[in-house]
Every structure is written in C-alpha cells, then in structure tokens.
Design a protein around this motif. Structure first.
Motif, PDB file in Angstrom:
ATOM      1  N   GLU A 117       0.838  -1.186   0.000  1.00 59.93           N
ATOM      2  CA  GLU A 117       0.000   0.000   0.000  1.00 59.93           C
ATOM      3  C   GLU A 117       0.883   1.250   0.000  1.00 59.93           C
ATOM      4  O   GLU A 117       2.011   1.230   0.501  1.00 59.93           O
ATOM      5  CB  GLU A 117      -0.893   0.014   1.248  1.00 59.93           C
ATOM      6  CG  GLU A 117      -1.869  -1.153   1.302  1.00 59.93           C
ATOM      7  CD  GLU A 117      -2.929  -1.063   0.209  1.00 59.93           C
ATOM      8  OE1 GLU A 117      -3.213   0.065  -0.250  1.00 59.93           O
ATOM      9  OE2 GLU A 117      -3.453  -2.120  -0.190  1.00 59.93           O
ATOM     10  N   PRO A 118       0.377   2.359  -0.537  1.00 56.80           N
ATOM     11  CA  PRO A 118       1.173   3.598  -0.522  1.00 56.80           C
ATOM     12  C   PRO A 118       1.602   4.015   0.867  1.00 56.80           C
ATOM     13  O   PRO A 118       2.654   4.627   1.040  1.00 56.80           O
ATOM     14  CB  PRO A 118       0.223   4.627  -1.148  1.00 56.80           C
ATOM     15  CG  PRO A 118      -0.678   3.817  -2.016  1.00 56.80           C
ATOM     16  CD  PRO A 118      -0.877   2.511  -1.298  1.00 56.80           C
ATOM     17  N   SER A 119       0.797   3.689   1.872  1.00 59.66           N
ATOM     18  CA  SER A 119       1.123   4.080   3.241  1.00 59.66           C
ATOM     19  C   SER A 119       1.863   2.988   4.002  1.00 59.66           C
ATOM     20  O   SER A 119       2.105   3.119   5.197  1.00 59.66           O
ATOM     21  CB  SER A 119      -0.161   4.442   4.004  1.00 59.66           C
ATOM     22  OG  SER A 119      -1.026   3.320   4.056  1.00 59.66           O
ATOM     23  N   ALA A 120       2.224   1.912   3.305  1.00 57.32           N
ATOM     24  CA  ALA A 120       2.859   0.785   3.986  1.00 57.32           C
ATOM     25  C   ALA A 120       4.300   1.134   4.369  1.00 57.32           C
ATOM     26  O   ALA A 120       4.887   2.096   3.878  1.00 57.32           O
ATOM     27  CB  ALA A 120       2.849  -0.451   3.093  1.00 57.32           C
ATOM     28  N   GLN A 121       4.846   0.294   5.242  1.00 57.35           N
ATOM     29  CA  GLN A 121       6.240   0.477   5.649  1.00 57.35           C
ATOM     30  C   GLN A 121       7.140   0.286   4.435  1.00 57.35           C
ATOM     31  O   GLN A 121       7.018  -0.676   3.689  1.00 57.35           O
ATOM     32  CB  GLN A 121       6.586  -0.559   6.722  1.00 57.35           C
ATOM     33  CG  GLN A 121       8.034  -0.570   7.129  1.00 57.35           C
ATOM     34  CD  GLN A 121       8.314  -1.668   8.135  1.00 57.35           C
ATOM     35  OE1 GLN A 121       7.396  -2.274   8.660  1.00 57.35           O
ATOM     36  NE2 GLN A 121       9.580  -1.938   8.386  1.00 57.35           N
ATOM     37  N   ASP A 122       8.079   1.189   4.237  1.00 57.17           N
ATOM     38  CA  ASP A 122       8.947   1.121   3.069  1.00 57.17           C
ATOM     39  C   ASP A 122      10.389   0.753   3.405  1.00 57.17           C
ATOM     40  O   ASP A 122      11.186   0.554   2.494  1.00 57.17           O
ATOM     41  CB  ASP A 122       8.932   2.462   2.324  1.00 57.17           C
ATOM     42  CG  ASP A 122       7.679   2.629   1.464  1.00 57.17           C
ATOM     43  OD1 ASP A 122       7.022   1.613   1.183  1.00 57.17           O
ATOM     44  OD2 ASP A 122       7.355   3.764   1.101  1.00 57.17           O
ATOM     45  N   VAL A 123      10.719   0.670   4.673  1.00 50.92           N
ATOM     46  CA  VAL A 123      12.063   0.257   5.078  1.00 50.92           C
ATOM     47  C   VAL A 123      11.950  -1.024   5.888  1.00 50.92           C
ATOM     48  O   VAL A 123      11.221  -1.069   6.879  1.00 50.92           O
ATOM     49  CB  VAL A 123      12.773   1.363   5.895  1.00 50.92           C
ATOM     50  CG1 VAL A 123      14.151   0.890   6.345  1.00 50.92           C
ATOM     51  CG2 VAL A 123      12.890   2.638   5.074  1.00 50.92           C
TER      52      VAL A 123
END
Length: 216
Positions: free
Chosen positions: A67-73
């Motif tokens: 999701e766009p708001s998901a954790q990215d790291v």
C-alpha cells in the motif's frame, strides 16, 4: 566499484550516487543493490559479494500488494551467504511521485569483521583467576593501586569526585591492609587520591580516633 544496467534510466541516475556513497563509506564490507520491481531484475550493483550481476533476477517477490502508506524500510534482518558469512541487510522501497514502487535499494553488510572483533574483545575480557596475593604481599605500591582502583570500580566514582566519606572508606581499607605500616606510603596514597599529604594525615587521624566507630 559499481555496475549499472542502463545509465540513462532515471532511477539509476537518481539513486546511483546514493548507492555509491554507501558502498564507499562502508568499504569492502557492504554490497549495495538497486532492483527494478517491475522486471524483477538488478538495475545496479556496487561492491558485489556474490556472482550476481546487473540484469540478473532480483527474486524480490511481489510488490504490487504494498500500500502507498505501507512500511517502506525493512530490516535490519539476517542473510547468509553460501560461504557461511552472515550479513545484516536493510531494504528500502523507493516510490515515484504517484506512490508506486519505483525501485528497491538493498544494503547488505558483511558482519564477519564485526564478529571477529567481538571475539577478540571477548577473549581479552574473559574472566581471570584471582591474583596470587603472595606475589604482591610485599609490593605496597601495587596494593595501594589495587585497593583504590577496586573502590573506584565498585562506586563508579573516580578519585577526582570522591567525597570525604569516600576517602575515609578508602583509607579504612588501606589501613586494614596495613599499607600505612610502610613509612613512605602516605605520600603515595595522597598522590593516588590527588589530595595533599596533610589531608591524608588528617583523615587518618580521624579514622584512628577512639570514637571513629561511633560516627555514621
């Protein structure tokens, strides 16, 4: 140091300096990889630790579900190479202005030098046997250092921050160890405690007074 699939790729142009900077900073112990999530291929690799190269499969798995708001790291997590080396890895999903995964940057740090250093430090910090007191029985200067040093370690207060009560406690231990039976001991104790000789003599007199045991 690094190889890229297409230097004209906007993602490569944008992120290659970052990848190269990390690889340079961490020297030969870090592999930095830029992945293409659309083709699941390696876009660029800096300081490769395996035979994997530019254009090889990334094997990242599906990123469409992010999701766009998901954790990215993600990480740090552990990885293992076939030669037994352990890596600490971090992965970052890099998104475009529309919040879609544009690239994935992975940093793999070889833990071997850290583990070797830890092993060396552990060996130096290994428990020691109790010192052979008969060897130091006549070395009164060594005994002074040992008693004061032990008190500093117990209390966590260096000699510069010792209170009057601290100094009395230390002198009490030195008195029990019969350090002051040596004629030249008082000046050495004063130097170790960083006080004047008169201070040591005054505290000793107070310690040896008949009502010293009645004071708190």
């Amino acid at each position: 140091m690094g190889k890229v699939e297409d230097p004209q790729d906007a993602r490569v142009r944008q992120w290659a300096p970052v990848a190269q900077a990390v690889a340079l900073l961490l020297g030969p112990y870090a592999e930095v990889v830029l992945h293409d999530p659309d083709t699941d291929r390696v876009l660029g690799i800096w300081n490769p630790m395996t035979s994997r190269g530019v254009g090889d499969p990334s094997l990242l798995g599906e990123l469409d579900d992010l999701e766009p708001s998901a954790q990215d790291v993600f990480g740090p997590y552990e990885k293992l190479l076939v030669d037994g080396r352990r890596l600490t890895s971090v992965s970052a999903v890099l998104r475009d202005p529309q919040d879609r995964p544009s690239a994935v940057l992975c940093i793999n740090l070889d833990r071997t030098p850290l583990e070797q250093a830890a092993a060396v430090l552990s060996a130096f910090g290994a428990p020691t046997v109790q010192r052979p007191e008969p060897l130091f029985e006549q070395d009164w200067s060594e005994r002074i250092q040992h008693i004061i040093g032990s008190y500093v370690r117990e209390t966590g207060r260096p000699v510069e921050r010792m209170t009057r009560q601290d100094r009395l406690a230390v002198l009490g231990r030195l008195e029990e160890a019969r350090v002051f039976a040596v004629r030249r001991a008082a000046p050495v104790v004063a130097g170790a405690l960083r006080v004047s000789r008169s201070t040591v003599y005054g505290l000793l007199a107070e310690l040896r007074s008949p009502n010293a045991k009645d004071r708190p």
